[in-house]
Design a protein around this motif. Structure first.
Motif, short mmCIF file in Angstrom:
data_model
loop_
_atom_site.label_atom_id
_atom_site.label_comp_id
_atom_site.label_asym_id
_atom_site.label_seq_id
_atom_site.Cartn_x
_atom_site.Cartn_y
_atom_site.Cartn_z
N UNK A 1 90.12 50.76 38.18
CA UNK A 1 91.47 51.24 37.88
C UNK A 1 91.56 52.75 38.07
N UNK A 2 90.52 53.46 37.64
CA UNK A 2 90.53 54.92 37.79
C UNK A 2 90.63 55.30 39.26
N UNK A 3 89.99 54.51 40.14
CA UNK A 3 90.04 54.79 41.57
C UNK A 3 91.44 54.56 42.13
N UNK A 4 92.29 53.82 41.40
CA UNK A 4 93.65 53.57 41.85
C UNK A 4 94.66 54.45 41.12
N UNK A 5 94.19 55.50 40.47
CA UNK A 5 95.10 56.34 39.67
C UNK A 5 96.19 56.96 40.54
N UNK A 6 95.82 57.43 41.73
CA UNK A 6 96.82 58.02 42.64
C UNK A 6 97.89 56.99 42.98
N UNK A 7 97.43 55.80 43.31
CA UNK A 7 98.36 54.73 43.69
C UNK A 7 99.29 54.39 42.52
N UNK A 8 98.72 54.34 41.31
CA UNK A 8 99.55 54.05 40.14
C UNK A 8 100.61 55.13 39.95
N UNK A 9 100.22 56.38 40.20
CA UNK A 9 101.21 57.47 40.14
C UNK A 9 102.34 57.22 41.13
N UNK A 10 101.97 56.80 42.33
CA UNK A 10 102.98 56.57 43.36
C UNK A 10 103.91 55.43 42.98
N UNK A 11 103.34 54.35 42.45
CA UNK A 11 104.17 53.23 41.97
C UNK A 11 105.11 53.72 40.87
N UNK A 12 104.55 54.48 39.92
CA UNK A 12 105.36 54.97 38.80
C UNK A 12 106.47 55.89 39.30
N UNK A 13 106.17 56.64 40.37
CA UNK A 13 107.14 57.61 40.87
C UNK A 13 108.32 56.95 41.57
N UNK A 14 108.15 55.76 42.12
CA UNK A 14 109.28 55.20 42.86
C UNK A 14 109.09 53.77 43.32
N UNK A 15 108.16 53.07 42.72
CA UNK A 15 108.01 51.66 43.07
C UNK A 15 107.36 51.44 44.42
N UNK A 16 107.47 50.21 44.91
CA UNK A 16 106.77 49.79 46.13
C UNK A 16 107.07 50.68 47.33
N UNK A 17 108.37 50.97 47.55
CA UNK A 17 108.72 51.67 48.78
C UNK A 17 108.15 53.08 48.82
N UNK A 18 108.25 53.78 47.68
CA UNK A 18 107.71 55.14 47.65
C UNK A 18 106.20 55.10 47.79
N UNK A 19 105.55 54.15 47.11
CA UNK A 19 104.10 54.05 47.22
C UNK A 19 103.69 53.78 48.66
N UNK A 20 104.43 52.90 49.33
CA UNK A 20 104.12 52.59 50.72
C UNK A 20 104.36 53.80 51.62
N UNK A 21 105.46 54.50 51.39
CA UNK A 21 105.77 55.65 52.24
C UNK A 21 104.78 56.79 52.01
N UNK A 22 104.10 56.80 50.85
CA UNK A 22 103.09 57.82 50.59
C UNK A 22 101.71 57.37 51.08
N UNK A 23 101.66 56.22 51.73
CA UNK A 23 100.42 55.83 52.40
C UNK A 23 99.57 54.81 51.66
#
Lengths: 271, 369
Positions: free
Chosen positions: B242-264
Motif C-alpha cells: 500500500x505504501x508503494x501505491x501512496x502516489x497513486x492513492x493521492x492521484x485517485x483522491x485528487x480527482x478519481x480515475x480520470x485524473x489518476x490515469x492522466x497523471x500516468x
C-alpha cells in the motif's frame, strides 16, 4: 549510411505532427458521440474547442489524452499511437485539466501541485521535485496558500492550482476541459491569460474546450467548431465564428463584431 | 495575474524565496505529531501489557520478557505465573490490538482514498458483518467440537469477507457506479449479513450462541500467538504494498480515475492491488478478532485532520492512530467494569463515535463557510 542530419529532421517532423487524431469515432451507450473527427494540436498554439452542449467537446478531450479508447480512428502524439505508450509516458507528454476537481480528501495545495510530478517521480529526487513544485507555486501566485486545503479554496484559486499542476507536469500538450465555466469574469480572464502565457513563453500546445465564444476568439490562435460530434469548421475566429456557422451549430442568431481590437459575440435571439 | 514571478499583490518575486521555509515548518510539525503519537503508543502498549487483574510490576514484567533471551545463569528469578500471564495472555493481546487497529485503519485509509469517499471502511461496505456471518455458519456446523473448530471458523470468516468484498467491488467496477452507490450497497449488505447472522443465532444452541456473540462483538479477548502471527504477517506484506501505491492513492483522491490515469497511473491495476490488500488485511483481522467497526472509518479521518491527506504520510499515521485507538478501547473495556471485560469492538464505538461526529460537524461547518 545514416547521416546525422536526419535526426533533427525526424525530431522536427515529430514535433510538426503534434497531438493528432484521425477519423476518430466514439460510441457510448449505443449513441454516436464523435464521428470522423480529424484534427491536430501543435506545440506553440492555442486551439479553442467550441460547440453546443453535447457536441462532444469533453469526449474529444478525453480521447486525445487516451482516457477513453475511441471506437474507430487513431490518436497519435508526435507520430506514436497513444495506445502503444504507457500511461506514464503519455502523462509526460500530455497534461489534462478536468472540468471540476471535486473533493480531494484533504490534499493541500502543495500536494495537489506535486502530483503533476507523478509521471517523473522515478527520475528525480525529492529535493528536485520540491524545488520544481515551489517554483510552480510561486509562478502561479500560490506560495502563500501552499499549506491550505485544496477543498477550502475558491473556484478561481482551485483552477489556478489545477493549471499549476498541469504546468509542473512538464508536458508538451495541455488539454483543458472548460477551465473557465465555474469562474467569474475576473478569474476567467486570469485563467485564460495564464494559459496564453504558457503557450507564448513555454511553447506548449494547448487545447481548451470553452463555452465563451468571445473569449475563444480573443485568446485562440485557431478555433475548432464542433457540432453533433463532427468538426463543422476550423480556422481563424473571423472565419469560424460567423453568424451563419453559429446559427447552424447553436441555433442562435448572433451579432459578431470587434471593439478596440477585442472580439465580441452577442446572442440576439433563438433562431 | 502575470506569470513574471510576482505575487498576487504585485510583490516582488524575491518574497517567494521564503516558501521553502514555510514547507519546512509544516514538515517539522508533522514530525512532531508523529513523535508524540509514537510515544503515546509505546506508553499505552506497555501499560496495557503490564496492567490487568493480576498486577505485575513493570520491573518483574520486563525481567520476565527478557529472561528467555539471556544465558541460563543470568536469568533473573521471576515467578512462573507472571511469565505465563505475560507471554500467553497479555503480550498476544496487546500485539493483536496493535496489529488489528493498524490493519483496519490502513485498510480504511486506502479504501477511502481509492473510492474518494470518506464514508467507506471495511465495516461500512459490509466486509466485517460478512465475516461475522461466515464465522457463525462455521460455529453452527462445528456443533460440539468447541475450540477444536477454531481453524474452520477463521477460514469461514475469511471466505465470507472475500465473497462480500468481491461482490461490492465488482459492483464498483461497473461503469457509472459512484462512491455513494458503493456505500449504500455496503449498508444493504451489512443489513443482509446482520439478518443472516441473527437468524443463525436463533437456531444456535446456548453454547454456540456464546461463541457467535464473541464474533458479533469483536474483541482481542483470548488473543493467541497464531492470531498475532497470521495477522502480523499479512500486515507486514500489505503495508509496504500500500505504501508503494501512496502516489497513486493521492492521484485517485485528487480527482478519481480520470485524473489518476492522466497523471500516468494504471488505474485498473492500482484499484485491484489496493483493494485486494485492504480486503486481505481486513479479512485476516476480522477472522480472529471479530467485528470491530469504526477504527477503519475514524482513524484515517483523525490522520487527515492531524497530518493532511498525502497518503505517503497518511497511511503510516492512520496505522499508528488506529493501533492506539484499539489499544485504548481494549484497555478501557478491561478497566471499566473489571473484572468483567467489555469487548473492544463495543468500547471503540464509545470512543470513536464522538470523535467522528466532531470531525463530521467540523467538516460541515468548514464546507458551508
Amino acid at each position: 549510411m545514416t547521416t546525422p542530419d536526419i535526426v533533427p529532421d525526424i525530431a522536427a517532423a515529430a514535433a510538426a505532427a503534434g497531438l493528432a487524431c484521425t477519423a476518430l469515432s466514439l460510441r457510448r451507450r449505443g449513441r454516436a458521440i464523435l464521428s470522423d473527427v480529424t484534427l491536430s494540436l501543435r506545440q506553440g498554439e492555442l486551439v479553442c474547442l467550441v460547440g453546443p452542449n453535447g457536441a462532444g467537446k469533453s469526449s474529444l478531450i478525453r480521447c486525445l489524452d487516451g482516457l477513453w479508447r475511441p471506437g474507430g480512428g487513431t490518436v497519435a502524439v508526435e507520430g506514436r499511437p497513444l495506445h502503444s505508450l504507457s500511461r506514464e509516458a503519455v502523462a509526460r507528454l500530455i497534461a489534462y485539466v478536468p472540468q471540476a476537481a471535486g473533493e480531494t480528501m484533504a490534499l493541500s495545495v502543495a500536494e495537489m501541485v506535486a502530483l503533476g510530478r507523478a509521471p517523473h517521480r522515478h527520475r528525480e529526487s525529492a529535493t528536485e521535485r520540491a524545488g520544481r513544485v515551489a517554483a510552480a507555486l510561486a509562478r502561479f501566485g500560490l506560495g502563500a496558500m501552499a499549506e491550505r486545503a485544496f477543498d477550502e479554496l475558491s473556484g478561481g484559486e482551485r483552477q489556478r492550482v489545477l493549471l499549476a499542476r498541469a504546468f509542473v507536469q512538464d508536458a508538451r500538450y495541455l488539454l483543458l476541459d472548460e477551465p473557465t465555466s465555474a469562474l467569474d469574469l475576473r478569474h476567467q480572464l486570469d485563467a485564460l491569460q495564464i494559459v496564453r502565457g504558457l503557450v507564448d513563453e513555454l511553447g506548449v500546445g494547448v487545447m481548451v474546450a470553452i463555452h465563451d465564444l468571445a473569449a475563444a476568439a480573443r485568446f485562440a490562435d485557431r478555433i475548432v467548431l464542433l457540432s453533433a460530434g463532427q468538426v463543422q469548421t476550423e480556422g481563424a475566429w473571423q472565419d469560424v465564428l460567423t453568424p451563419d456557422h453559429i446559427r447552424t451549430a447553436f441555433g442562435v442568431e448572433v451579432t459578431v463584431g470587434s471593439a478596440d481590437g477585442l472580439p465580441y459575440i452577442i446572442p440576439a435571439a433563438v433562431a | 495575474m502575470s506569470l513574471s514571478g510576482q505575487g498576487p499583490d504585485g510583490l516582488p518575486g524575491g518574497l517567494w524565496g521564503r516558501l521553502p521555509n514555510i514547507r519546512r515548518g509544516a514538515a517539522a510539525r508533522r514530525a512532531a505529531t508523529f513523535a508524540i503519537l509514537g510515544l503515546l503508543l509505546v506508553v499505552v502498549a506497555l501499560y496495557s501489557t503490564f496492567h490487568g487483574v493480576a498486577r505485575i510490576p513493570v520491573g518483574t514484567g520486563v525481567a520476565a520478557l527478557l529472561s528467555p533471551l539471556l544465558p541460563a545463569g543470568w536469568r533473573p528469578d521471576v515467578p512462573a505465573a507472571s511469565v505465563a500471564i505475560l507471554t500467553t495472555l497479555r503480550l498476544p493481546r496487546t500485539l493483536l490490538a496493535l496489529i488489528a487497529g493498524a490493519g483496519l485503519a490502513v485498510a480504511g485509509a486506502a479504501m477511502q482514498g481509492i473510492t474518494r469517499n470518506p464514508l467507506v471502511s471495511p465495516y461500512t461496505i459490509g466486509i466485517s458483518p460478512a465475516a461475522s456471518f461466515g464465522a457463525s455458519v462455521a460455529i453452527l456446523m462445528a456443533a460440539d467440537h468447541g475450540m477444536a473448530s477454531y481453524a474452520p471458523v477463521v477460514v469461514a470468516a475469511f471466505l465470507a469477507a472475500l465473497a462480500c468484498a468481491a461482490f461490492v467491488l465488482g459492483l464498483s467496477a461497473l461503469r457509472g457506479v459512484t462512491g455513494t452507490v458503493l456505500v449504500l450497497a455496503g449498508v444493504g449488505l451489512s443489513y443482509l449479513f446482520g439478518a443472516l447472522a441473527a437468524t443463525l443465532q436463533f437456531i444456535a444452541t446456548e453454547q454456540q450462541l456464546a461463541v457467535i456473540v464473541h464474533w458479533a462483538f469483536g474483541s482481542v479477548n483470548g488473543a493467541t500467538w497464531p492470531a498475532v502471527q497470521v495477522t502480523g504477517v499479512v500486515l507486514a506484506i500489505v503495508l509496504p504494498v500500500l505504501a508503494a501505491h501512496a502516489w497513486a492513492l493521492n492521484a485517485f483522491a485528487a480527482g478519481g480515475d480520470e485524473v489518476a490515469s492522466s497523471l500516468g497511473f494504471a488505474v485498473a491495476r492500482t484499484r485491484i492491488v489496493v483493494t485486494v490488500c485492504a480486503v486481505l488485511i481486513t479479512a485476516a483481522i476480522v477472522s480472529y478478532a471479530g467485528v470491530i467497526g469504526f477504527v477503519g472509518l475514524v482513524a484515517p479521518h483523525i490522520g487527515r485532520l492531524m497530518v493532511g491527506g498525502d497518503h505517503r504520510v497518511l497511511l503510516p499515521f492512520s496505522a499508528m492512530a488506529g493501533a492506539l485507538l484499539l489499544l485504548l478501547a481494549d484497555l478501557t473495556g478491561r478497566l471499566l467494569f473489571a473484572p468483567v471485560v467489555v469487548p473492544a469492538g463495543i468500547v471503540v464505538a464509545y470512543l470513536g463515535v464522538p470523535v467522528f461526529l466532531h470531525l463530521l460537524l467540523g467538516r460541515t461547518r468548514g464546507a458551508s463557510s
